[in-house]
Design an enzyme around this catalytic site. Structure first.
Site, PDB file in Angstrom:
ATOM      1  N   ASP A   1       0.857  -1.184   0.000  1.00 14.36           N
ATOM      2  CA  ASP A   1       0.000   0.000   0.000  1.00 14.36           C
ATOM      3  C   ASP A   1       0.895   1.238   0.000  1.00 14.36           C
ATOM      4  OD1 ASP A   1      -2.330   1.562   0.240  1.00 14.36           O
ATOM      5  OD2 ASP A   1      -2.052   1.671   2.400  1.00 14.36           O
TER       6      ASP A   1
ATOM      7  N   PHE B   1     -11.040  21.953  -8.927  1.00 13.98           N
ATOM      8  CA  PHE B   1     -10.168  20.917  -9.484  1.00 13.98           C
ATOM      9  C   PHE B   1     -10.981  19.642  -9.728  1.00 13.98           C
ATOM     10  CE2 PHE B   1      -7.678  17.099  -8.871  1.00 13.98           C
ATOM     11  CZ  PHE B   1      -6.582  17.308  -9.695  1.00 13.98           C
TER      12      PHE B   1
ATOM     13  N   ASP C   1      -4.501   1.512 -13.917  1.00 10.30           N
ATOM     14  CA  ASP C   1      -5.488   2.026 -12.973  1.00 10.30           C
ATOM     15  C   ASP C   1      -6.603   1.015 -12.781  1.00 10.30           C
ATOM     16  OD1 ASP C   1      -7.905   2.907 -14.856  1.00 10.30           O
ATOM     17  OD2 ASP C   1      -6.021   3.479 -15.827  1.00 10.30           O
TER      18      ASP C   1
ATOM     19  N   ASN D   1      -8.641  -0.998   4.446  1.00 10.61           N
ATOM     20  CA  ASN D   1      -8.774  -1.267   3.012  1.00 10.61           C
ATOM     21  C   ASN D   1      -7.732  -2.255   2.516  1.00 10.61           C
ATOM     22  OD1 ASN D   1      -6.890   0.861   3.576  1.00 10.61           O
ATOM     23  ND2 ASN D   1      -6.717   1.195   1.383  1.00 10.61           N
TER      24      ASN D   1
ATOM     25  N   GLY E   1      26.862 -30.284  12.094  1.00  9.72           N
ATOM     26  CA  GLY E   1      25.944 -29.641  11.143  1.00  9.72           C
ATOM     27  C   GLY E   1      25.448 -28.279  11.553  1.00  9.72           C
TER      28      GLY E   1
END
Length: 1474
Positions: free
Chosen positions: A486, A685, A1010, A1098, A1293
């Protein structure tokens, strides 16, 4: 009750009754033509219908809901008491309760049982344990498998239940929040709330109690407080400022100007701008409770669906019907901002809200990726057990024919064949250890505690440590191939700061906020007395003594930039995150204010004043005073940054209404003046316009139009548009040329196996050549990012061209370059010399201003700053009146109002004069760019999925370095034409690049898409588009998905999870090796794992859809951190989480699985070989009680302790060399070839132990022993097995031999001998094959041959292992250990010892131009290198985020001066190497 909807998330219709689903058939509508079915098909259909009705509908309560006929009808009835009825269900609408937990009380046990027994090993033991309970079949007891299995499964189920119970607790907290609801006095809801408050009174202090009811005078209604879970559809709720919205609702009233409410949707779609929501004009009487009660209204809205960007509905109030759109609806998850209060009616509740429709509801439990490989191992071992059982059973039949039927004492004792084979299967079933998963759970709990306690991932500021919420997938952290991030709150802080401005072709840095926050050196006066200076004199006191002389600060113009000058570091405290090496201007806005004060009438001063006035006037911010402090309400953080910058520079907005805006301007000398500008019009706008304009009447009565917006829309509207576009194209061509040169230079640089630049370029010489040469430092030219101002959109010819990256070579703006300058003869003596360049004639030349301004815009964008252009013009009265009539007609139009307003605005926004450009910084979280760069070098592709707009997303991608300096950016936009043609063009260009570059490694590529375009690709009838897109995406380095809904984010993650695995780029020599091809076939091809990271609600669907979900305790709340698999406080901790803990846990888990199966193979091989000597009767070689506790007491710590504490490489090495992360991505820790090698080794060791013990102790090579019997021989083999298993796994090991490992080894070995003493005393005397009573003390324990055999066999095993390890390590250090056994070739040794070795050439060069890629180096080599102090110190410095970019040359000199004390010389390469 959970209802299932259609695949696209829609369950119903819109308000017109049409189905929201696409396609000719709707869900729930039967087709008209029913074909004739066969009997088999009819039975299948009947069975499915029965399961659907009885299981899904009745038990699971999941029903398919048909769409409503005409949407859901919700009346406005504040007096209603009974819940409204949902016509689709026939009963009330669902409650407002949400559930993020995975299980309920009813389905927890069935789902968990299915999940546990879907694990192959558990299912295998279930199949073995059930027949074992049959009497007479098992030779090892009837319940030795089924009871431990059920116990282990129960423990795992309880743990999973506890984890889910914690999720339920968090859900309860969410559902118990309070909301104010309008209810009738004495109604059920209000009384329930009152009772709830009465019961809680005893546990709450009086000061903590919330206000109960608030009666409304003149009505029988009251505002009462109820829990969110008690909200119902149709309820009227009241929100206060900064309240979260509890359910989807339609606005009835907003206590704001013009009934407008400002809503923050960051938690819903990730967008940072506030959205304005307008109350429908049909509800104008609902401004009071009395008005609501009088209004007769009904809302008809669409059925619940996940579409965030569309809403269909209508409202009928008092006989008037108007449509409902997104402008009148507020969704759950939003927050009310900048509005005192708002009232709304609930239309969707609970799981039907938009935010829950976009969530991955009730996700299933995640499984580790290694489990797929372990399942394959279980299958192979199950087949091996079956083959072993069949083989031993056949041996019994042969022995029966050859001996048993002739033995008189065995007459009549024949065993049926089926019992024999089942008995052997039960005897050898422990080859698959029963405690595999429970031991693994213990290991993962330990790994979880180690991760939670890592102080390096602890954030002091927020007091937040890293947390593991899901420990079952810890090893997945080491195999991540994709990161889906995000943006807001994850990468950024959502804090905008005005950073730069370009005025008349000059750049000025604004760093007042940085200097104000930094500590000043002792004895130095602070440059800033307060964060926001309000007058010019205060700003002037910020002048610093660090300014250089005139000759060094006078800038050269762009036309004379061809003369090179020695770059120097700017004195600015600010550094660009996208280009940290970029020189910053030495002049800042404090210098600008000083020049304006000294030369107020200079041409440049007038331009600068116009610029500052434009910043203060052209916005929609509203000032308000809180606690004596001036603050601003703004719908856009960008506008807020501009207004605050104007305030810092002395142009303060002190009052604003819909008619006027008042400025307080500092005039210098401590004086202030107020100016009132009349607001005539505001052209808002929009995403289509990409600009905003305001028309004001100045105090001198002039009408002034100010416009700000993107450069692509401002440039064509300038008065000198043709000249401006010509200069923009010239800058573009220059930039493209520089980029091509830079790419050619980068093509010659060494690359790793997956196409990236290596963190280290190491020239090493083997010990054979007796020298180690330090390669000369080859710092590559610093590459700058491409330009972002959209010149390609300015002309019709290039409108369809995608914007190409640019600016491959660093350039310096003319006002910060050092060089010669011509002093103006008119320079005032009162003006400091550093301002001399402002009197140059070029600052008034339009062509020069355009060229420099566009260059500045590109520089701003390459630094990840968000750019805007300011332009203006003065209007005559007649011109304005003519336009005003046109604009008024558009505003009052009932048809196409918005389109007409935009057209009218376009008429006036012409013939503008350029004022300047601004650059705003969207501040990233600390360490984000360095973290992304480090993760990219780890072969991880990083995608950014955001709901924000495209331009913002691209800017952040540049500043965060998701887009590299020379990245090719491809924009897919369905509005630009045929999408399939766009995809084909991208694929074609990538293919051309691949064929053009001699290195066969294309340039870094980025695709921008988009949500609207993605929705078109996801449509059911766009199958070809989908296949084309998902075949292209895996070949792209980074993807930026903007304007994406949460559901689209999750769908994209799922699509990548299901995508076909991509081929890794490998070296030609490796690919040509036949052995390498054979090895590649043994490795299972898989899709890289996905990781999603976010911080808001979200992001929940995306986090659940990915293999791994990481939540950040960020600005959008803690929901993601609570629900995700892992939580961290800052994005920068992700590199340590993956590169360190991810790799460690992957290596630990892979080794745990290998060691677990290896020890079982080694341990049971002697038992199988022993069957030959007992007639294949199933007699066990080992004593039964010791066998029972084998995996619990004696071989558990040897795999659990390394599984928790092993560190094959130091954390500093893993962070400094991220390429080592591909170890997990390429399944090098656990693959089929490695598994077969371990199994073959275990079988060979078991065979060797058996025959040596048989030969040394049973009388073949030594005299026969008396009194020992079978128990002595079996105990010898058992003791050797215990000693060797623990010694090999914990001593030989384990690389990181901590005190815990050594203590565990001592406890296990000592415990075995304590067990021997316990058995000798606990067994009763008797005659049987296992003479346990006193055997260890009085019989074989006193036999030196027994002890000699023990020491001899163990010594031989240790010697063989040490010899193999020594040879392997030396061959690795010499560069001779190659897959394919290349060290067996004569040419390899010839190169190592021949004349090439004396010149420094080694087999590490592998026949190529560069050295062997770092990621292909064996771990043993890195372990050797870590022992060198110089190398270790260098790696430690590189491991720090602040040490990645800058390295002291003295460190390299130290390596160069002492070449004989290290196995390799490490050379600093580029920006992230040594």
């Amino acid at each position: 009750m959970n209802e299932l909807t259609s695949p696209d998330g829609n369950s119903g219709s819109g308000v017109d009754g049409a189905s929201l689903e696409k396609g000719p058939h709707r869900r729930g509508v039967l087709p008209q033509i029913v074909p004739v079915k066969s009997a088999k098909e009819s039975i299948t259909t009947t069975t499915r219908q029965w399961i659907q009705h009885h299981v899904v509908d009745q038990i699971l309560r999941q029903t398919q809901l048909p769409p409503s006929k005409d949407g859901r009808h919700i009346p406005l009835r504040p007096h209603h008491d009974q819940p409204l009825i949902d016509e689709r269900r026939g009963h009330a609408y669902i409650s407002n309760t949400i559930r993020t937990a995975r299980y309920t009380v009813w389905d927890f046990l069935p789902k968990q049982l299915f999940f546990q027994f879907s694990r192959l090993a558990n299912f295998y033991f279930l199949c073995v344990g059930i027949p074992q309970t049959i009497p007479g079949v098992s030779t090892t007891g009837n319940f030795t498998t089924i009871l431990p299995l059920l116990f282990f499964v129960l423990l795992t189920v309880v743990k999973e239940g506890y984890d889910d119970w914690k999720r339920h607790r968090l859900d309860k907290v969410e559902n118990a929040r309070d909301a104010k609801v309008l209810r009738r006095i004495g109604s059920v809801g209000s009384s329930r709330a009152a009772r709830s408050r009465w019961f809680s009174f005893a546990t709450r202090r009086k000061s903590d109690t919330q206000p109960g009811t608030e009666e409304v005078l003149g009505t029988d209604l009251q505002w009462c407080s109820v829990r969110w879970r008690d909200l119902k559809v149709g309820d009227i709720i009241k929100l206060a400022r900064d309240d979260d919205v509890p359910a989807d609702m339609v606005l009835l009233h907003a206590e704001g100007e013009n009934n407008v409410a400002y809503i923050e949707t960051m938690a819903l779609d990730g967008e940072t701008n506030l959205k304005s929501k307008q109350v429908s004009t049909a509800l104008k009487d609902c401004d009071t409770v009395e008005g609501i009660a009088r209004t007769d209204a009904e809302f008809v809205v669409e059925d619940p669906n996940p579409d965030l960007y569309r809403f269909d509905g209508r409202v009928t109030a008092n006989g008037k019907t108007l449509p409902l759109t997104l402008n009148e609806v507020v969704y759950r998850g939003c927050t009310l901002r900048n509005t005192p209060s708002a009232i709304g009616i609930v239309i969707n509740t609970g799981e039907e809200c938009k935010i829950r429709r976009n969530a991955n509801q009730h996700p299933s439990a995640k499984k580790p990726a290694l489990e797929r490989m372990s399942n394959k191992i279980v299958i192979t071992l199950a087949v091996f057990v079956i083959a072993l059982s069949v083989g031993c059973s056949m041996g019994y039949l042969i022995w029966q024919e050859a001996y048993e039927k002739y033995a008189w004492y065995l007459q009549g004792l024949e065993v049926p064949f089926q019992n024999i084979i089942i008995g052997f299967a039960i005897q050898f079933n422990n080859l698959i250890p029963l405690a595999l998963y429970i031991s693994l759970e213990i290991v993962k709990i330990g790994q979880m505690l180690m991760l939670n306690s890592d102080l390096e991932m602890y954030d002091k500021e927020s007091d937040t440590p890293a947390r593991c919420n899901t420990n079952t997938i810890l090893e997945n952290l080491g195999q991540i191939g994709y990161i889906f991030s995000d943006k807001t709150g994850t990468l950024t802080q959502n804090v905008m700061k005005f950073r730069k401005m370009s005025i008349a072709g000059t750049t000025w840095l604004h760093d007042m906020d940085i200097i104000a926050s930094d500590d000043q050196p002792a004895g130095r006066k602070s440059m800033v007395s307060e964060p926001y200076p309000t007058d010019l004199d205060t700003a002037l006191t910020l002048e610093s003594s660090r300014r250089l002389s005139t000759s060094k600060t006078l800038a050269r113009s762009l036309t004379s930039a061809s003369t090179p000058s020695a770059p120097r570091r700017s004195a600015s405290l600010w550094r660009s995150t996208g280009r940290p090496d970029h020189l910053q201007p030495n002049l800042n806005t404090r210098d600008l204010l000083e020049f304006i004060r000294l030369r107020p009438n200079a041409p440049f001063s007038r331009r600068a004043t116009q610029y500052l006035l434009a910043m203060a006037l052209c916005h929609s911010c509203l000032p308000e005073t809180r606690e004596g402090k001036l603050e601003f309400q703004s719908a856009s953080p960008d506008e807020l940054a501009l207004v605050r910058a104007a305030q810092e520079l002395g142009f303060i907005v002190i009052q604003r209404s819909s008619q006027t805006v008042t400025l307080r301007i500092s005039n210098g000398e401590g004086s202030e003046s107020e100016r009132v500008y009349e607001i005539l019009d505001v052209i808002e706008f929009s995403s289509k316009r990409k600009r905003m304009s305001i028309v004001v009447r100045c105090p001198d009565e002039r009408i002034w139009l100010i416009t700000k917006g993107a450069d692509s829309v401002i440039l064509p509207r300038l008065r000198l548009a043709n000249l401006a576009m010509q200069k923009a194209n010239e800058v573009r061509k220059s930039v493209d040329l520089e980029q091509q040169l830079q790419r050619r230079s980068e093509a010659q640089e060494p690359r790793n196996s997956f196409g990236g630049r290596p963190s280290l370029t190491i020239r090493r010489s083997t010990g054979i050549a007796r020298h180690s040469a330090l390669a000369g430092s080859s710092k590559r030219p610093v590459a700058n990012r491409s330009q972002s101002f959209e010149v390609s959109k300015l002309s019709a010819l290039s409108a369809e061209d995608r914007p190409r990256p640019s600016l491959a070579v660093r350039t310096v703006s003319f006002d910060v370059s050092s060089g010669k300058a011509l002093l103006s003869p008119t320079l005032s003596h009162a003006t400091p010399d550093k301002y001399a360049f402002l009197d140059d004639p070029s600052v008034s030349d339009d062509a020069t201003i355009f060229t420099r301004c566009f260059k500045h815009i590109d520089d701003f964008a390459t630094e990840g700053l968000r750019t805007l252009l300011f332009a203006h013009r003065f209007l005559t009265d007649s011109e304005y009146k003519t336009w005003k009539k046109l604009y008024h007609d558009a505003e009052t139009s009932l048809v196409d109002r918005q389109e007409r307003i935009e057209a009218a605005g376009d008429v006036i926004e012409q013939s503008l004069e350029l004022i300047g450009a601004s650059a705003i910084e969207d501040k990233l979280q600390v360490g984000v760019p360095e973290t992304i760069d480090r993760l990219r070098r780890a072969n991880i592709k990083i995608w950014m999925l955001t709901g924000d707009k495209r331009e913002t997303a691209i800017n952040i991608a540049h500043s965060a370095r998701i887009c590299q300096p020379t990245s090719d950016i491809y924009i897919l936009d369905i509005t630009k034409g045929d999408l399939e043609a766009q995809l084909l063009n991208v694929i074609e260009e990538l293919q051309v690049q691949l064929e053009t570059f001699t290195s066969h490694i294309p340039n870094h590529t980025v695709v921008v898409i988009d949500g609207h375009t993605l929705a078109a690709i996801e449509e059911s009838d766009a199958l070809a588009l989908k296949q084309l897109f998902y075949s292209l995406i895996p070949t792209i380095d980074s993807v930026i998905c903007c304007r994406a809904s949460p559901a689209q984010k999750a769908n994209l993650v799922r699509a990548i999870r299901k995508a076909a695995p991509t081929a890794q780029v490998t070296s030609s020599s490796s690919a040509s090796s036949r052995t390498s091809k054979w090895a590649a076939k043994l490795r299972s091809a898989k899709t890289p794992l996905t990781l999603a990271i976010g911080d808001g609600a979200n992001d929940l669907a995306m986090l659940s859809a990915a293999h791994v979900g990481v939540g950040i305790s960020g600005r959008e709340g803690l929901q993601a951190a609570r629900v995700a698999d892992y939580s961290i406080a800052q994005f920068r901790f992700l590199s340590r989480l993956l590169l360190v803990h991810g790799r460690w846990n992957y290596v630990r888990t892979a080794r745990f699985i290998l060691a677990t199966f290896w020890k079982e193979m080694f341990f049971y091989m002697p038992t199988e070989l022993y069957q030959r000597y007992n007639g294949y009767t199933g007699t066990s070689l080992y004593e039964s009680w010791s066998l029972t506790v084998l995996n619990t007491l004696f071989t558990s710590l040897c795999v659990i302790v390394p599984g928790i504490w092993e560190q094959d490489l130091a954390a500093e090495t893993l962070l400094a060399v991220p390429e080592l992360y591909v170890f997990g991505q390429r399944d090098r820790g656990l693959n089929l070839a490695k598994y077969l090698a371990w199994m073959i080794g275990g079988a060979a060791e078991g065979v060797l132990v058996w025959f040596l013990c048989w030969a040394l102790y049973s009388g073949h090579l030594s005299p026969a022993r008396d009194g020992g019997g079978l128990f002595a021989l079996g105990n010898l083999v058992f003791t050797i097995a215990i000693m060797w298993i623990n010694f090999k796994t914990m001593i030989l090991g384990t690389h990181f031999k901590s005190a815990i490992v050594l203590a565990s080894f001592a406890i296990t070995v000592g415990g075995w001998y304590a067990w021997q003493a316990f058995l000798s005393g606990i067994y009763a005397p008797g005659i049987w094959p296992y003479a346990v009573r006193g055997g260890f003390f009085t019989q074989f324990g006193q036999d030196p041959v027994w002890w000699a055999a023990l020491a001899g066999v163990l010594g031989l095993l240790i010697a063989i292992e040490l010899a193999y390890s020594s040879v392997k390590r030396n061959l690795i250090v010499l560069g001779l250990w190659k897959w394919g056994w290349k060290w067996l070739h004569w040419s390899t040794w010839k190169n190592a010892f021949g004349p090439l070795a004396s010149r420094g050439a080694t087999v590490w060069d592998d026949g190529r131009d560069g050295a062997q890629p770092l990621e292909d180096w064996d771990v043993e080599l890195w372990q050797v290198m870590e022992k060198d102090p110089a190398i270790r110190a260098t790696l430690q410095k590189m491991s720090r985020l602040d040490g990645v970019e800058e390295m002291d040359e003295e460190d390299l000199d130290g390596l160069e001066n002492d070449p004989d004390q290290r196995p390799a010389a490490l050379v600093r390469e580029g920006s992230a190497g040594v």
